[in-house]
Design an enzyme around this catalytic site. Structure first.
Site, PDB file in Angstrom:
ATOM      1  NE  ARG A  58      -9.706   8.163   3.960  1.00  0.00           N
ATOM      2  CZ  ARG A  58      -9.878   7.317   4.982  1.00  0.00           C
ATOM      3  NH1 ARG A  58      -9.054   6.304   5.155  1.00  0.00           N
ATOM      4  NH2 ARG A  58     -10.859   7.486   5.822  1.00  0.00           N
ATOM      5  CG  HIS A 107      -5.339  -2.032   9.332  1.00  0.00           C
ATOM      6  ND1 HIS A 107      -4.890  -1.338  10.418  1.00  0.00           N
ATOM      7  CD2 HIS A 107      -5.963  -1.142   8.542  1.00  0.00           C
ATOM      8  CE1 HIS A 107      -5.247  -0.071  10.286  1.00  0.00           C
ATOM      9  NE2 HIS A 107      -5.900   0.071   9.150  1.00  0.00           N
ATOM     10  N   GLY A 108      -1.798  -2.981  10.065  1.00  0.00           N
ATOM     11  CA  GLY A 108      -0.929  -2.982  11.242  1.00  0.00           C
ATOM     12  C   GLY A 108       0.165  -4.030  11.211  1.00  0.00           C
ATOM     13  NE  ARG A 128       5.870  22.168   2.008  1.00  0.00           N
ATOM     14  CZ  ARG A 128       7.133  22.550   1.911  1.00  0.00           C
ATOM     15  NH1 ARG A 128       7.670  22.724   0.739  1.00  0.00           N
ATOM     16  NH2 ARG A 128       7.854  22.747   2.985  1.00  0.00           N
ATOM     17  CD  GLU A 132      -6.761  -6.556   3.042  1.00  0.00           C
ATOM     18  OE1 GLU A 132      -6.786  -6.508   1.800  1.00  0.00           O
ATOM     19  OE2 GLU A 132      -6.172  -5.726   3.759  1.00  0.00           O
ATOM     20  N   GLY A 164       1.218  -1.502   4.345  1.00  0.00           N
ATOM     21  CA  GLY A 164       1.598  -0.160   3.931  1.00  0.00           C
ATOM     22  C   GLY A 164       2.530   0.530   4.911  1.00  0.00           C
ATOM     23  CG  ASN A 208      -1.838   1.164   1.298  1.00  0.00           C
ATOM     24  OD1 ASN A 208      -1.412   2.295   1.104  1.00  0.00           O
ATOM     25  ND2 ASN A 208      -3.100   0.922   1.585  1.00  0.00           N
ATOM     26  CD  GLU A 210      -7.393  -0.122   1.520  1.00  0.00           C
ATOM     27  OE1 GLU A 210      -7.851   0.726   2.285  1.00  0.00           O
ATOM     28  OE2 GLU A 210      -6.256  -0.595   1.619  1.00  0.00           O
ATOM     29  CG  ASP A 227      -3.255   4.661   0.462  1.00  0.00           C
ATOM     30  OD1 ASP A 227      -3.276   4.560  -0.775  1.00  0.00           O
ATOM     31  OD2 ASP A 227      -4.101   4.141   1.212  1.00  0.00           O
ATOM     32  CG  HIS A 228       1.861   6.169   4.669  1.00  0.00           C
ATOM     33  ND1 HIS A 228       0.568   6.488   4.982  1.00  0.00           N
ATOM     34  CD2 HIS A 228       2.324   5.416   5.702  1.00  0.00           C
ATOM     35  CE1 HIS A 228       0.247   5.935   6.148  1.00  0.00           C
ATOM     36  NE2 HIS A 228       1.299   5.284   6.604  1.00  0.00           N
ATOM     37  CG  HIS A 273      -8.450   3.896   0.846  1.00  0.00           C
ATOM     38  ND1 HIS A 273      -8.635   3.761   2.197  1.00  0.00           N
ATOM     39  CD2 HIS A 273      -9.678   4.147   0.331  1.00  0.00           C
ATOM     40  CE1 HIS A 273      -9.918   3.925   2.489  1.00  0.00           C
ATOM     41  NE2 HIS A 273     -10.568   4.176   1.373  1.00  0.00           N
ATOM     42  CB  THR A 307      -5.531   4.227   9.063  1.00  0.00           C
ATOM     43  OG1 THR A 307      -5.466   3.159   8.111  1.00  0.00           O
ATOM     44  CG2 THR A 307      -5.502   3.646  10.462  1.00  0.00           C
ATOM     45  CB  THR A 308      -9.410   1.274   7.102  1.00  0.00           C
ATOM     46  OG1 THR A 308      -8.938   1.851   5.894  1.00  0.00           O
ATOM     47  CG2 THR A 308     -10.774   0.664   6.896  1.00  0.00           C
ATOM     48  NE  ARG A 334      -8.007  11.142   5.104  1.00  0.00           N
ATOM     49  CZ  ARG A 334      -8.341  10.513   6.233  1.00  0.00           C
ATOM     50  NH1 ARG A 334      -7.424   9.842   6.905  1.00  0.00           N
ATOM     51  NH2 ARG A 334      -9.564  10.586   6.708  1.00  0.00           N
ATOM     52  CG  HIS A 335      -4.053   9.049   0.984  1.00  0.00           C
ATOM     53  ND1 HIS A 335      -4.863   8.271   0.221  1.00  0.00           N
ATOM     54  CD2 HIS A 335      -4.212   8.619   2.268  1.00  0.00           C
ATOM     55  CE1 HIS A 335      -5.480   7.394   0.984  1.00  0.00           C
ATOM     56  NE2 HIS A 335      -5.125   7.589   2.238  1.00  0.00           N
TER      57      HIS A 335
HETATM   58  N1  PXP Z   1      -5.628  -3.372   4.183  1.00  0.00           N
HETATM   59  C1  PXP Z   1      -6.597  -2.435   4.272  1.00  0.00           C
HETATM   60  C2  PXP Z   1      -7.977  -2.815   3.848  1.00  0.00           C
HETATM   61  C3  PXP Z   1      -6.319  -1.133   4.736  1.00  0.00           C
HETATM   62  O1  PXP Z   1      -7.302  -0.225   4.836  1.00  0.00           O
HETATM   63  C4  PXP Z   1      -4.986  -0.805   5.065  1.00  0.00           C
HETATM   64  C5  PXP Z   1      -4.651   0.595   5.486  1.00  0.00           C
HETATM   65  O2  PXP Z   1      -4.821   1.464   4.426  1.00  0.00           O
HETATM   66  C6  PXP Z   1      -4.014  -1.806   4.932  1.00  0.00           C
HETATM   67  C7  PXP Z   1      -4.360  -3.078   4.512  1.00  0.00           C
HETATM   68  C8  PXP Z   1      -2.579  -1.540   5.247  1.00  0.00           C
HETATM   69  O3  PXP Z   1      -2.463  -1.254   6.612  1.00  0.00           O
HETATM   70  P1  PXP Z   1      -1.075  -0.720   7.181  1.00  0.00           P
HETATM   71  O4  PXP Z   1      -0.828   0.600   6.537  1.00  0.00           O
HETATM   72  O5  PXP Z   1      -1.322  -0.618   8.654  1.00  0.00           O
HETATM   73  O6  PXP Z   1      -0.043  -1.729   6.807  1.00  0.00           O
END
Ligand code: PXP
Length: 246
Positions: free
Chosen positions: A51, A196-197, A24, A157, A218, A13, A76, A15-16, A49, A106-107, A55-56
């Site tokens: 959104r 996630h995480g 900026r 997921e 991500g 992921n 996403e 997004d960051h 994602h 975040t989600t 935002r990103h």
């Molecule tokens: N899967 C889903 C559905 C998510 O929403 C996210 C966060 O955007 C991730 C995976 C990745 O999570 P993390 O950034 O904590 O690794």
């Protein structure tokens, strides 16, 4: 890898990267370059994602990535009609439906598949009709897994956030919930993803769950990338996952 299990894959992921760019409202860092670097490091898919608040990731990022990356794009998205319209136009190979709240960082939590059921079913049907592989981001709860199968999703997921945040004995309990949900999902014909995480340490116990075919990660990878670059950060995670595949 045992004869009966499939190799586990890594979705990255990015997004960051777009968050930094949007800070900026500039051209850099390039989301496309980040995706190509992640591919070079061994990413099996790229996740972004789109959104509702943009935002990103921006709409143009989605179209550019689909055109220029080599691995599948996993979009996403919420089930809002506006986002669905863009997804149907862009036609990514995969889409992961997630809940979305404006105020969240975040989600937070998985989808409740019993809420807005008609809209959810229509979204799954519309995307599947365009050959998009649809996964539903859910907590490891039996009735949610069963409902995902009933909705005709390609995959679930499993939200691993509670596992990632748990400490001590609670971590084992969360792991068990994930294991059971993964087993049930597979029995019901769903492909099993998790995310996630997750980071370079807490992924290890999840690699022992044979049903999980794909990890979407991500934050930890992009954080590590600040010091070693994206390709290497991805490569390091891929190596951990591949060690289990061999
Ligand atoms: N899967 C889903 C559905 C998510 O929403 C996210 C966060 O955007 C991730 C995976 C990745 O999570 P993390 O950034 O904590 O690794």
């Amino acid at each position: 890898m045992t004869a009966s299990s499939s190799p586990k894959k890594l979705g990255v992921n990015i997004d960051h990267v777009a968050t930094l760019r949007q800070a900026r409202l500039a051209e850099e860092p390039s989301v496309l370059e980040a995706a190509l670097d992640a591919e070079q490091g061994g990413a099996d898919s790229i996740t972004v994602h789109l959104r509702e608040d943009r935002r990103h990731i921006q709409d143009a990022d989605v179209f550019e990535l689909i055109e220029k990356i080599y691995v599948p794009l996993n979009l996403e998205m919420s089930i809002s009609p506006e986002i669905l319209k863009i997804a149907l136009k862009a036609c990514p190979e995969k889409a992961c439906l997630v809940p979305e709240k404006r105020q969240e960082l975040t989600t937070e939590g998985g989808l409740n598949l019993f809420s807005k059921r008609k809209q959810l079913a229509d979204t799954v049907e519309a995307l599947s009709g365009k050959e998009v592989q649809v996964s539903l981001f859910i907590d490891p709860i039996e009735k949610q897994v069963r409902e995902a199968a009933r909705l005709g999703a390609y995959a679930i997921e499993i939200h691993t956030g509670s596992y990632a945040n748990a400490r001590g004995a609670q971590k084992e309990k969360e792991l068990l919930r994930i294991r059971k949900a993964a087993q049930l999902g597979k029995e019901l014909g769903l492909k099993i993803h998790a995310g996630h995480g997750l980071n370079y340490e807490n992924i290890f116990p999840l690699l022992e769950i044979p049903e999980i075919l794909e990890f979407n990660i991500g934050h930890s990878i992009i954080s590590r990338a600040m010091f070693v670059g994206i390709a290497r950060a991805v490569q390091e995670m891929k190596k951990i996952i591949q060690a289990k595949n061999n």
